[in-house]
Design a protein around this motif. Structure first.
Motif, PDB file in Angstrom:
ATOM      1  N   PHE A   1      -2.590   2.519   5.728  1.00  0.00           N
ATOM      2  CA  PHE A   1      -1.385   2.748   6.601  1.00  0.00           C
ATOM      3  C   PHE A   1      -1.615   1.176   7.558  1.00  0.00           C
ATOM      4  O   PHE A   1      -0.588   0.231   7.549  1.00  0.00           O
ATOM      5  CB  PHE A   1      -1.622   3.870   7.703  1.00  0.00           C
ATOM      6  CG  PHE A   1      -0.475   3.571   8.797  1.00  0.00           C
ATOM      7  CD1 PHE A   1       0.613   4.336   8.564  1.00  0.00           C
ATOM      8  CD2 PHE A   1      -0.703   2.955   9.960  1.00  0.00           C
ATOM      9  CE1 PHE A   1       1.595   4.026   9.664  1.00  0.00           C
ATOM     10  CE2 PHE A   1       0.351   2.975  11.194  1.00  0.00           C
ATOM     11  CZ  PHE A   1       1.470   3.479  10.737  1.00  0.00           C
ATOM     12  N   ARG A   2      -2.895   0.755   8.113  1.00  0.00           N
ATOM     13  CA  ARG A   2      -3.058  -0.436   8.584  1.00  0.00           C
ATOM     14  C   ARG A   2      -2.910  -1.566   7.956  1.00  0.00           C
ATOM     15  O   ARG A   2      -2.527  -2.635   8.306  1.00  0.00           O
ATOM     16  CB  ARG A   2      -4.611  -0.270   9.213  1.00  0.00           C
ATOM     17  CG  ARG A   2      -4.874   0.684  10.358  1.00  0.00           C
ATOM     18  CD  ARG A   2      -5.922   0.427  11.190  1.00  0.00           C
ATOM     19  NE  ARG A   2      -7.340   0.365  10.266  1.00  0.00           N
ATOM     20  CZ  ARG A   2      -7.650   1.589  10.120  1.00  0.00           C
ATOM     21  NH1 ARG A   2      -7.303   2.754  10.165  1.00  0.00           N
ATOM     22  NH2 ARG A   2      -9.030   1.571   9.406  1.00  0.00           N
ATOM     23  N   ALA A   3      -3.289  -1.653   6.513  1.00  0.00           N
ATOM     24  CA  ALA A   3      -3.213  -2.833   5.592  1.00  0.00           C
ATOM     25  C   ALA A   3      -1.626  -3.167   5.707  1.00  0.00           C
ATOM     26  O   ALA A   3      -1.160  -4.229   5.737  1.00  0.00           O
ATOM     27  CB  ALA A   3      -3.799  -2.521   4.280  1.00  0.00           C
ATOM     28  N   VAL A   4      -0.709  -2.015   5.588  1.00  0.00           N
ATOM     29  CA  VAL A   4       0.909  -2.157   5.269  1.00  0.00           C
ATOM     30  C   VAL A   4       1.109  -2.652   6.783  1.00  0.00           C
ATOM     31  O   VAL A   4       2.057  -3.742   6.755  1.00  0.00           O
ATOM     32  CB  VAL A   4       1.354  -0.781   5.065  1.00  0.00           C
ATOM     33  CG1 VAL A   4       3.019  -1.128   4.809  1.00  0.00           C
ATOM     34  CG2 VAL A   4       1.032  -0.560   3.675  1.00  0.00           C
ATOM     35  N   GLN A   5       0.589  -2.185   7.720  1.00  0.00           N
ATOM     36  CA  GLN A   5       1.289  -2.583   9.270  1.00  0.00           C
ATOM     37  C   GLN A   5       0.739  -4.159   9.467  1.00  0.00           C
ATOM     38  O   GLN A   5       1.557  -4.708   9.780  1.00  0.00           O
ATOM     39  CB  GLN A   5       0.392  -1.757  10.131  1.00  0.00           C
ATOM     40  CG  GLN A   5       1.057  -1.990  11.454  1.00  0.00           C
ATOM     41  CD  GLN A   5       0.225  -0.851  12.534  1.00  0.00           C
ATOM     42  OE1 GLN A   5      -1.054  -0.655  12.258  1.00  0.00           O
ATOM     43  NE2 GLN A   5       1.033  -0.120  13.034  1.00  0.00           N
ATOM     44  N   ARG A   6      -0.520  -4.436   9.130  1.00  0.00           N
ATOM     45  CA  ARG A   6      -0.828  -5.946   9.427  1.00  0.00           C
ATOM     46  C   ARG A   6       0.118  -6.763   8.416  1.00  0.00           C
ATOM     47  O   ARG A   6       0.477  -7.830   8.812  1.00  0.00           O
ATOM     48  CB  ARG A   6      -2.330  -5.848   9.187  1.00  0.00           C
ATOM     49  CG  ARG A   6      -3.420  -5.532  10.196  1.00  0.00           C
ATOM     50  CD  ARG A   6      -3.716  -6.550  11.219  1.00  0.00           C
ATOM     51  NE  ARG A   6      -4.248  -7.687  10.853  1.00  0.00           N
ATOM     52  CZ  ARG A   6      -5.554  -7.830  10.619  1.00  0.00           C
ATOM     53  NH1 ARG A   6      -6.232  -6.953  10.667  1.00  0.00           N
ATOM     54  NH2 ARG A   6      -5.795  -9.394  10.168  1.00  0.00           N
TER      55      ARG A   6
ATOM     56  N   GLY B   1       0.688  -1.203  -0.104  1.00  0.00           N
ATOM     57  CA  GLY B   1       0.021   0.180   0.053  1.00  0.00           C
ATOM     58  C   GLY B   1       0.928   1.200  -0.032  1.00  0.00           C
ATOM     59  O   GLY B   1       2.164   1.269  -0.193  1.00  0.00           O
ATOM     60  N   PHE B   2      -0.039   2.361   0.275  1.00  0.00           N
ATOM     61  CA  PHE B   2       0.708   3.790   0.042  1.00  0.00           C
ATOM     62  C   PHE B   2       0.232   4.134   1.473  1.00  0.00           C
ATOM     63  O   PHE B   2      -0.578   4.787   1.558  1.00  0.00           O
ATOM     64  CB  PHE B   2      -0.068   4.441  -0.836  1.00  0.00           C
ATOM     65  CG  PHE B   2       0.360   5.766  -1.317  1.00  0.00           C
ATOM     66  CD1 PHE B   2       1.490   6.357  -0.507  1.00  0.00           C
ATOM     67  CD2 PHE B   2      -0.158   6.565  -2.390  1.00  0.00           C
ATOM     68  CE1 PHE B   2       1.991   7.723  -0.773  1.00  0.00           C
ATOM     69  CE2 PHE B   2       0.167   7.880  -2.601  1.00  0.00           C
ATOM     70  CZ  PHE B   2       0.952   8.512  -1.892  1.00  0.00           C
ATOM     71  N   PRO B   3       1.166   3.979   2.621  1.00  0.00           N
ATOM     72  CA  PRO B   3       0.758   4.093   4.134  1.00  0.00           C
ATOM     73  C   PRO B   3       0.194   5.663   4.210  1.00  0.00           C
ATOM     74  O   PRO B   3      -0.900   5.884   4.998  1.00  0.00           O
ATOM     75  CB  PRO B   3       1.930   3.822   4.632  1.00  0.00           C
ATOM     76  CG  PRO B   3       2.705   2.972   3.830  1.00  0.00           C
ATOM     77  CD  PRO B   3       2.447   3.357   2.415  1.00  0.00           C
ATOM     78  N   ILE B   4       0.714   6.705   3.461  1.00  0.00           N
ATOM     79  CA  ILE B   4       0.179   7.923   3.800  1.00  0.00           C
ATOM     80  C   ILE B   4      -1.059   8.454   3.537  1.00  0.00           C
ATOM     81  O   ILE B   4      -1.685   9.202   3.929  1.00  0.00           O
ATOM     82  CB  ILE B   4       1.338   9.172   3.877  1.00  0.00           C
ATOM     83  CG1 ILE B   4       0.926  10.257   4.633  1.00  0.00           C
ATOM     84  CG2 ILE B   4       1.292   9.328   2.127  1.00  0.00           C
ATOM     85  CD1 ILE B   4       1.970  11.226   4.607  1.00  0.00           C
ATOM     86  N   SER B   5      -1.479   7.715   2.356  1.00  0.00           N
ATOM     87  CA  SER B   5      -2.572   7.868   1.642  1.00  0.00           C
ATOM     88  C   SER B   5      -3.949   8.195   2.435  1.00  0.00           C
ATOM     89  O   SER B   5      -4.873   8.575   2.129  1.00  0.00           O
ATOM     90  CB  SER B   5      -2.700   7.064   0.136  1.00  0.00           C
ATOM     91  OG  SER B   5      -2.999   5.605   0.554  1.00  0.00           O
ATOM     92  N   SER B   6      -4.228   6.897   3.341  1.00  0.00           N
ATOM     93  CA  SER B   6      -5.302   6.888   4.240  1.00  0.00           C
ATOM     94  C   SER B   6      -5.126   5.785   5.292  1.00  0.00           C
ATOM     95  O   SER B   6      -4.292   5.091   5.232  1.00  0.00           O
ATOM     96  CB  SER B   6      -6.573   6.184   3.221  1.00  0.00           C
ATOM     97  OG  SER B   6      -6.364   4.778   3.293  1.00  0.00           O
ATOM     98  N   PRO B   7      -5.934   6.082   6.352  1.00  0.00           N
ATOM     99  CA  PRO B   7      -5.620   5.382   7.512  1.00  0.00           C
ATOM    100  C   PRO B   7      -5.850   3.754   7.193  1.00  0.00           C
ATOM    101  O   PRO B   7      -5.148   2.872   7.847  1.00  0.00           O
ATOM    102  CB  PRO B   7      -6.607   5.731   8.652  1.00  0.00           C
ATOM    103  CG  PRO B   7      -7.200   7.103   8.019  1.00  0.00           C
ATOM    104  CD  PRO B   7      -7.003   7.018   6.528  1.00  0.00           C
ATOM    105  N   GLY B   8      -6.810   3.410   6.358  1.00  0.00           N
ATOM    106  CA  GLY B   8      -6.897   1.946   5.821  1.00  0.00           C
ATOM    107  C   GLY B   8      -5.556   1.427   5.313  1.00  0.00           C
ATOM    108  O   GLY B   8      -5.117   0.356   5.651  1.00  0.00           O
TER     109      GLY B   8
END
Ligand code: KIV
Ligand code: ZN
Length: 527
Positions: free
Chosen positions: A62-67, A53-60
């Motif tokens: 960010f969380r996807a990249v994190q998980r 993903g593109f972490p800064i683009s949306s909270p969703g």
């Protein structure tokens, strides 16, 4: 990388960007659990890098990249950024638990991008790129640099940019044909020019990232690989911005099938290509066109008598790929209600589905319903059942219990629906509309009251015949922002031998997905 490593290496790294560029396809929004499921399938298939993903683009995002960073241990996990410190810091944070994190940063290199999008000069853009790589290096060792719109850039500017970012520590340099403008000869020559003119290119891997605006994405990717690129950026089913990206299954199978030409390998288990194609299609709501190479429904169908005769005599007369090698199911294998639990379970295992008891029971009950109406159930029916019953990665808030429709050429289309709510309560309501589907959707809206706009509706027959299961795919657009996205689009699908019932299921699917996304966003906001 070793001296001379660019073309000495005989493996092509597969960089999958389904979850980033692929998700940029209009209406392909996936929730975090759906992204994780796709990431697991990509890992199991053997891709090398997942752009999550593109972490800064949306909270969703960010969380996807994190998980995905926390749970997928077998692949490099990559996060996209623009060339600025904030983007890079947010990506580094999202990637911090990854076994092998990679930051993918970069900037435009064509004069069109520098002048109109960045509104700067070549020199300034080069400095910003170098600074971004140096900043990313503070967080991770593995930094990939994209030279956006390289396909339309002046090589005399591109070469020094690449030299400078590699000197700053970039381990991979990505050469995108962002607008899908180049032809294979041209793009191959661009990569060859880089190999020959960038003095420190042996210290980095060349990656190619091609878009499909002229239908040349796969051909351009292969031309890049042929001329020295050792990383190919692809998406499952070729989904992506506008006309999409080069397709994973096409690139991998071309390299494998024409090993005589390329002399290269990938680490992908090709038997997983068909199942992952279907998974991505179900979850994104983007159908696979029937004539799609490798994974389309007709990719191995021979309809002319001459071809059928040839294939029966010797498969290779008209088939260059064995369908089994890409995991395409044999639709000739059919089940009936008499096959029982044992027969169904056996077929599920053969098709590569691992279901727990609860999932299996749901599938079995639906299988009996379909078998009762159709008598025989083939692989395509089973795939539709799995999509409805198992590949659901959100909590269902409202459950459709019953739909009743009255319509005809002289009656007012009227629908009554019964829906179970979040606390087990039963709601019943009715409405009329311009047609039966409109009436059902209005009746559902009266109960759920979730403001949205229906922007796409399609019906397909899953199999041949008058008794076929109909599959409805829809997209709805929320009327307000959800999870940091202005007016997100949610897809839904449903299948049934009655297409109005299938339409109701598809609508409920999309509505529940919207409600779940909003609930997830609220949960995170309150943390
Ligand atoms: O197409 C493109 O240039 C991209 C970059 C962000 C890598 O997707
Ligand atoms: Zn792209």
């Amino acid at each position: 990388m070793d001296e001379g490593g660019v073309s000495a290496q005989n493996t092509v790294m597969i960089f999958d960007t389904t979850l980033r560029d692929g998700e940029q396809s209009p209406g392909a929004a996936l929730n975090v659990d759906e992204k994780l499921e796709i990431a697991r399938a990509l890992e199991e298939m053997g891709v090398d890098i997942i752009e999550a993903g593109f972490p800064i683009s949306s909270p969703g995002d960010f969380r996807a990249v994190q998980r995905i960073s926390q749970e997928i241990r077998g692949c490099t996990i990559c996060g996209l950024t623009r060339a600025n410190p904030k983007d890079i810091e947010v990506a580094a944070e999202a990637l911090k638990d990854a076994a092998r994190p990679r930051i993918h940063t970069g900037l435009g290199v064509s004069d069109i991008h520098i002048q109109y999008k960045l509104r700067t000069t070549r020199e300034e853009a080069l400095e910003r790129g170098v600074a971004a790589v140096k900043h990313a290096k503070k967080f991770v060792e593995d930094v990939q640099y994209y030279t956006e719109d390289a396909g339309r850039a002046d090589p005399d500017y591109l070469y020094p940019v690449l030299e400078a970012v590699i000197a700053a520590g970039a381990t991979v340099v990505n050469i995108p044909d962002t607008t899908g403008y180049t032809t294979p000869d041209e793009f191959g020559a661009l990569i060859r020019g880089i190999v020959e003119n960038v003095s420190n290119i042996h210290k980095a891997t060349i990656s190619v990232h091609c878009h499909n605006d002229l239908g040349l994405a796969t051909a351009n990717t292969l031309a890049g690989v042929f001329n020295g690129a050792r990383q190919a950026e692809v998406t499952v089913n070729g989904i992506g911005e506008r006309a999409g990206n080069s397709s994973l299954e096409e690139v991998v199978m071309a390299i494998k099938t024409r090993r005589d030409i390329f002399g290269l390998d990938t680490g992908v288990n090709t038997r997983r290509l068909y199942p992952i194609s279907r998974l991505v299609s179900q979850l994104t709501g983007i159908p696979v066109q029937p004539n799609k190479a490798i994974v389309g429904a007709n990719a191995f169908a021979h309809s002319s008598g001459i071809h059928q005769d040839g294939v029966l005599k010797e498969r290779t007369t008209y088939e260059i790929i064995n369908p089994r090698d890409v995991g395409a199911p044999d639709s000739a294998i059919i089940l009936s209600a008499r096959s029982g639990r044992h027969g169904l379970r056996h077929r599920m295992v053969e098709l590569g589905y691992t279901l727990d008891e609860e999932q299996f029971e749901k599938v079995y009950q639906r299988f009996l319903e379909v078998a009762d109406k159709k008598k025989t159930v083939d692989t395509r029916d089973l795939e539709a059942i799995i999509a409805d019953e198992v590949q659901v990665f959100f909590e269902e808030t409202y459950h459709l219990e019953q739909v009743q429709i009255s319509c005809g050429n002289r009656s007012i289309p009227t629908a009554t629906v019964r829906i179970r709510g979040p606390n087990g309560e039963l709601f019943c309501d009715a409405d009329h509309g311009t047609g039966p589907v409109d009436a059902v959707y209005r009746a559902i809206n009266r109960i759920i009251g979730e403001q949205n706009e229906l922007i796409e509706f399609s019906v397909q027959a899953v199999t041949e015949g008058i008794d076929a299961v109909g599959r409805v795919t829809i997209r709805i657009q929320a009327n307000e922002p959800v999870n940091g996205v202005e007016r997100p689009v949610f897809s839904g699908h449903g299948s049934d031998t009655d297409i109005v019932v299938a339409s109701a299921k598809a609508y409920m699917f999309a509505l529940n997905r919207l409600i779940a996304a909003r609930r997830e966003a609220e949960k995170w906001m309150s943390k």
